[in-house]
Design a protein around this motif. Structure first.
Motif, PDB file in Angstrom:
ATOM      1  N   SER A 171      -7.142   5.223  13.759  1.00 13.73           N
ATOM      2  CA  SER A 171      -7.126   4.950  12.303  1.00 13.73           C
ATOM      3  C   SER A 171      -5.789   4.222  11.913  1.00 13.73           C
ATOM      4  O   SER A 171      -5.913   3.149  11.234  1.00 13.73           O
ATOM      5  N   ASP A 172      -4.826   4.835  12.391  1.00 13.84           N
ATOM      6  CA  ASP A 172      -3.477   4.265  12.148  1.00 13.84           C
ATOM      7  C   ASP A 172      -3.299   2.882  12.963  1.00 13.84           C
ATOM      8  O   ASP A 172      -2.820   1.743  12.359  1.00 13.84           O
ATOM      9  N   SER A 184       0.674  -1.280   0.116  1.00 11.64           N
ATOM     10  CA  SER A 184       0.159   0.112   0.134  1.00 11.64           C
ATOM     11  C   SER A 184       1.037   1.114  -0.021  1.00 11.64           C
ATOM     12  O   SER A 184       0.353   2.195  -0.622  1.00 11.64           O
ATOM     13  N   ASN A 211      -5.171   0.458  11.050  1.00 16.68           N
ATOM     14  CA  ASN A 211      -4.441  -0.085   9.704  1.00 16.68           C
ATOM     15  C   ASN A 211      -3.413  -1.175  10.230  1.00 16.68           C
ATOM     16  O   ASN A 211      -3.242  -2.020   9.364  1.00 16.68           O
TER      17      ASN A 211
END
Lengths: 169, 324
Positions: free
Chosen positions: B259-260, B193, B263
């Motif tokens: 959010s990190d 990614s 991930n």
């Protein structure tokens, strides 16, 4: 032949010390124990006639796993081929009559070709097969795969170089 | 077999063979090829070998060729997939279109070692070099007389190098470039990614060399981290212990944005894990075990208990994390 007598000794020591964990390592990879036992046996068979490598063996575990890994890859290849072949057969519009001998023979041929092409990208393999198996021209292959003729020719060069190295180098 | 053909002759033979089967060869080219063939007995011998390769592929019956081709291509796919994911075959592999989801770079390789999603695995190489592989990782190993080469195709590895009795240098490479360690322990990560290679050095030192900018060599020392793509090297900063907690089977965060964190968690989990924008900035601190059964489910539940968030399950494999 002092070397091979000594090798024999090394192999039997390796077998005593390492057979059990190798089999359990293979069982974890394969999920079934009888195949794991077969492959573990094959791994030790591969050591016969490897005098030079055995004499300077420093990391028996790493060495055995490397040999066993190679056999695993072959085993998976054979499995993948058989599975794909049966799928392809069942996808045919007209059922194809085939004796067990014919099936064995074609699977052998398939495995031989797959071994030869192993290491090439799937795209390169496909190009090579379209040319050599189906006899398509480069413009036809390019059209079928949505590539330029130049890319097709480069892939062919790569495939031939690869096969040459496998067969003759 | 014993008589060797010169490499230049082989190269020419391959060239002429590749042209001869193109279907676009001009008369003039054919003449040139025939002249080349006649010029030297070695040429004719090399040409024989080309025919030999070609004959390996000739089916006994022409009608079988599509069957053989589709078997070979899909078995190559399956085998790669088998090695990548450690999964049993599924019929969906054979449906067309799935190939597009995969990275072309990945397609080129059948990795020597791989882990599936959520799996970690340790490998000791023949020279004693120790590698811990994180989730979803593929690597190839090539040792020869000159060097020991570890190629990280994708994922994350921690390497503890061993001194090689044969004194061969160890090179770790990714699509972005190469790393040359000097007696050391370090982790390398490459995600499909974000298209950069991340390096964290915990002992010794490692030289980074971007593939397309080989004159740039930057050394990262113990306690430091950096990252690079095929052209540029980022500034060096200090490394944090949380970033290598995975090598101990832990997922660790220190004031990390939710959010990190999600991930990171998603790397160990099959399916889709989405963070809503309202919840994205909530800070997460904690260390969570990755090796337990259903570890990622437990981690998500633990987050829900300690943070003002709510898990919305569309399916087991599709989770949205929103603000409570």
């Amino acid at each position: 032949m002092l070397g091979s007598a000594h090798s024999h000794q090394i192999i039997s020591t390796l077998y005593t010390n390492h057979y059990a964990w190798l089999q359990s390592w293979l069982r974890k990879k394969l999920g079934t124990s009888h195949e794991a036992a077969d492959l573990a046996q094959d791994t030790f068979l591969r050591l016969i006639n490897k005098d030079r490598e055995l004499q300077s063996l420093r990391e028996p575990k790493a060495y055995l796993t490397t040999v066993a890994h190679g056999l695993l890859v072959n085993h998976w290849r054979r499995q993948a081929i058989e599975h794909a072949y049966l799928e392809a057969l069942s996808a045919l519009p007209e059922p194809m009559a085939q004796s067990p001998e014919e099936k064995t023979l074609i699977l052998e041929i398939l495995e031989q070709i797959a071994t030869l092409l192993d290491g090439l990208s799937i795209r390169t393999q496909q190009i090579f097969l379209l040319s050599q198996l189906d006899g398509l021209t480069y413009p036809q292959i390019a059209k079928e795969m949505g590539l330029t003729v130049n890319v097709v020719q480069k892939a062919m060069t790569k495939a031939m170089t690869h096969c040459y190295e496998v067969l003759y180098a | 077999m014993a008589n060797n053909i010169k490499p230049t002759t082989t190269k020419q033979a391959i060239h002429w063979f590749v042209r001869s089967v193109s279907g676009t060869m001009s008369d003039q080219e054919q003449e040139e090829r025939d002249q080349w063939l006649d010029a030297n007995p070695e040429h004719a011998q090399a040409w024989q070998r080309m025919q030999g390769i070609s004959s390996q592929l000739q089916p006994s019956e022409a009608s079988q060729s599509p069957l053989i081709r589709s078997t070979l291509v899909s078995s190559a796919n399956m085998q790669r997939r088998r090695l990548l994911k450690g999964l049993a075959w599924t019929s969906s592999l054979l449906t067309s279109g799935w190939i597009a989801k995969d990275q072309p770079f990945v397609l080129r390789h059948i990795a020597d070692f791989s882990t599936s999603t959520g799996e970690q695995h340790e490998v000791t190489l023949a020279d004693g070099t120790h590698i811990i592989m994180d989730t979803n990782t593929m690597l190839n190993i090539a040792f020869n007389d000159q060097q020991r080469h570890i190629k990280l195709i994708s994922g994350q590895i921690m390497i503890a190098t061993a001194k090689d009795p044969a004194m061969r240098p160890l090179i770790v490479s990714t699509e972005d470039g190469s790393l040359k360690p000097v007696g050391t322990r370090f982790s390398v990560r490459r995600d499909e990614s974000d298209k950069v290679t991340r390096l964290i050095v915990t002992a010794g030192a490692v030289e980074m060399r971007p593939a397309k900018n080989p004159n740039t060599v930057v050394t990262v020392y113990a306690g430091q981290q950096s990252y690079f793509d095929s052209m540029h090297v980022a500034a060096i900063s200090s490394a944090h212990e949380v970033d290598t907690a995975w090598t101990k089977g832990m997922l660790s965060a220190e004031r990390m944005r939710l959010s990190d964190f999600l991930n990171e968690l998603a790397r160990y989990r099959t399916g889709w894990l989405h963070c809503s924008p309202e919840a994205a900035d909530i800070l997460v601190t904690g260390t969570y075990p990755l090796h337990a059964r259903d570890a990622t489910d437990h981690i998500l539940n633990a987050l829900q208990e300690t943070l003002p968030i709510k898990l919305n399950f569309r399916t087991r494999y599709w989770i949205t994390v929103g603000k409570a």
